[in-house]
Structures are given as structure tokens and as C-alpha cells.
Write an enzyme that holds these catalytic residues in place. Sequence first.
Site, PDB file in Angstrom:
ATOM      1  N   HIS A  81      -0.517   4.488  -3.019  1.00  0.00           N
ATOM      2  CA  HIS A  81      -1.711   5.230  -3.429  1.00  0.00           C
ATOM      3  C   HIS A  81      -2.510   4.466  -4.486  1.00  0.00           C
ATOM      4  O   HIS A  81      -3.740   4.473  -4.456  1.00  0.00           O
ATOM      5  CB  HIS A  81      -1.317   6.608  -3.955  1.00  0.00           C
ATOM      6  CG  HIS A  81      -0.641   7.464  -2.934  1.00  0.00           C
ATOM      7  ND1 HIS A  81      -0.065   8.680  -3.240  1.00  0.00           N
ATOM      8  CD2 HIS A  81      -0.440   7.278  -1.599  1.00  0.00           C
ATOM      9  CE1 HIS A  81       0.458   9.199  -2.142  1.00  0.00           C
ATOM     10  NE2 HIS A  81       0.249   8.370  -1.135  1.00  0.00           N
ATOM     11  N   ASP A 242      -2.956   5.470   3.226  1.00  0.00           N
ATOM     12  CA  ASP A 242      -1.708   4.709   3.200  1.00  0.00           C
ATOM     13  C   ASP A 242      -1.886   3.322   3.818  1.00  0.00           C
ATOM     14  O   ASP A 242      -1.356   2.324   3.307  1.00  0.00           O
ATOM     15  CB  ASP A 242      -0.608   5.458   3.958  1.00  0.00           C
ATOM     16  CG  ASP A 242      -0.009   6.602   3.159  1.00  0.00           C
ATOM     17  OD1 ASP A 242      -0.188   6.637   1.924  1.00  0.00           O
ATOM     18  OD2 ASP A 242       0.658   7.465   3.774  1.00  0.00           O
ATOM     19  N   HIS A 265       4.118   3.630   7.032  1.00  0.00           N
ATOM     20  CA  HIS A 265       4.426   2.527   6.117  1.00  0.00           C
ATOM     21  C   HIS A 265       5.143   1.376   6.820  1.00  0.00           C
ATOM     22  O   HIS A 265       4.819   0.209   6.598  1.00  0.00           O
ATOM     23  CB  HIS A 265       5.271   3.031   4.950  1.00  0.00           C
ATOM     24  CG  HIS A 265       4.590   4.065   4.124  1.00  0.00           C
ATOM     25  ND1 HIS A 265       3.356   3.864   3.543  1.00  0.00           N
ATOM     26  CD2 HIS A 265       4.952   5.329   3.788  1.00  0.00           C
ATOM     27  CE1 HIS A 265       2.991   4.944   2.887  1.00  0.00           C
ATOM     28  NE2 HIS A 265       3.939   5.849   3.023  1.00  0.00           N
TER      29      HIS A 265
END
EC number: 3.5.1.108
Length: 318
Positions: A81, A242, A265
Site C-alpha cells: 500500500h 496492489d 501478490h
Amino acid sequence: MRVEKQTTLADSVTLNGIGVHSGGPASITLHPADANSGIVFHRSTKDGYVETEASWKEVTATSLCTVLGDPHDSGISTVEHLMAALRGMGIDNVTAYIDGPEMPIMDGSSEAFVEAIDRVGLKTLSAKRRYIRVKEKVRYVSGDQWCELNPFDGTRFDITIDFDHAKIGRQQLKFDLSPEFFRDEISRARTFGSVQDVEKLWKLGFAMGSSLENSVALDGDRVLNPEGTRWTDEFVRHKSLDAIGDLALAGLPILGEYRSYKGGHRMNHCILVELFKNPDAFEIVEADVALEERYAREKGHAELIGGLQAAAFGPEVS
């Protein structure tokens, strides 16, 4: 012709909060840094501060968040973030001091980091900005998930998610990254999850700091947060956030289009691994080179998109 310069913060700024997994206090102080320093973390440990570069090479875990360094000793978790805010707002160089293993989760988005950046402002440095320019398509596939980087004269994201959940379903967001777009359309998108999944994580000792204050909680087809969602497609906006943060671990801004389907991710990290495995797929260019080449091709039909000159939109350029 304008030549883009590298940037840093105009002053130091501190943010305090809690760690989403530990539930304990967490704080970070961002300091200005010299040109060509990049983003560097200094994490406090019992033996002093341990330095870790914000790099894809330092990624050690991607299951619940992006972790840099040794997760059992001096690692730093949930960096995405902050990294998204730095890349989204066009910041090249920062030194960050963290008082423990986790970034403060704040409200589960990048909004607080953007507000902190706006509060202190940016400083322009004398060095030219450098970019990673994608020259050849790079693709990574895992089951029904895939992601790819394609050549593109700008920085474009095309993110698609597909959840078997009535409130989410299939959502797609395609955009050209600029500080204005990031601030207005991406930075406030919060992390999300189901109550059932969070309860499982609690039993395993994770997500101890997760709450309605820092995530969108789903229970069946209901959103439990009293205020609801910030956008109907907040879910794909957060996945885009993300992706921006994870790809910022390339070390330099990427000139290219990133597309992903059911990404996350792990997939974001894997595409960087694939890119850097193939030296023919990319090159490092300075801002003036990129601008001049673009100007030569699009003279008279251009506008600024994400800090670079790019073709005015109408027909698709991808």
C-alpha cells in the site's frame, strides 16, 4: 521539450497505526532521499536497524501480503500500500524507517500515505528519471490465472478479477497511471475479505488487527461495513492498487501495459521474475529519451498521460 526529473519528499513525515496481522502498534517515518537511491526500508530489530531495498529480489512471501526480507527476523510485511502510493504519486527516492515487522495498515488503502505525501509535498531533484521499458511481451500463467507485460508508450494497467461471490463477481478496470488518477480513483480502495476467511486466519494467529476500520468485510452477499463500499467496484480498484504497489518493486517505473486475470501478490511478483529473467524483454531508458521518441512518432497529436507524452485517446493504442 520538458525533461522529467527524479523526485523525493520535501520533508519527513510519520504515520502511526496498527499492524494488520499482529494487531500491535506500528509506525513508519518517511524521509527525503538523494537521487538514484530508490526506496529503501530500515526496520528496527533488537540489534538495531536492518536495511532492505524495496526490490522484487527481496520478496520472500506473497500469500497474505507482500513481505520483504526474512519474515522470521528482519522482514517487513504489507509494503504494497505504501509502494503503491509512492509509485502512484510519482516519487522515486525515499528512505523509510519502520519500528517493527509490519507497515501500519491505516484504513486498508493507500489514502493515508497519499495524504501524508500531499502534506509535505515533493522535491524535484537534478537527476533525470529512469524507466524500465517493456520491449517484448512477457507472460506468466498459473492454472486459470494469468498476467502479462506488453510494450506500451505509457504506464497502463488492465486488471480483471473474478470471484464466486454475489457482491464481487467479475470486475475489470483499465487505466493509465497518473498521480491524479491514483489519488482520485485508486488510493481509497480498501482491502477486502470474507468474515469466514478472517475467522480462520484469527485461529492461525494472523489478521489479528483486521477490523471494519481497515477492510471491507463480506458475509455472504452482504457488506458488513456500515458505510458500505466506496465504489461498487472497490474490489478491483484495490486489486489494481496492489498491482501498482507490487510492480513498484521493479525498482523503476515501468513503461508498458500490465494485464492480469485473477491476479494477486504472487502473480504480480511472478511477472517481475519473468521479466528480469529475459534481458531482451526490457531496457532502461531515461525520461528525455522516452519523451523524444514518443514526440517524434506522435508530434501534434499528444497529451500528457502519467507524466509521459502519450497519444491522445480515441481508438485503443494498446
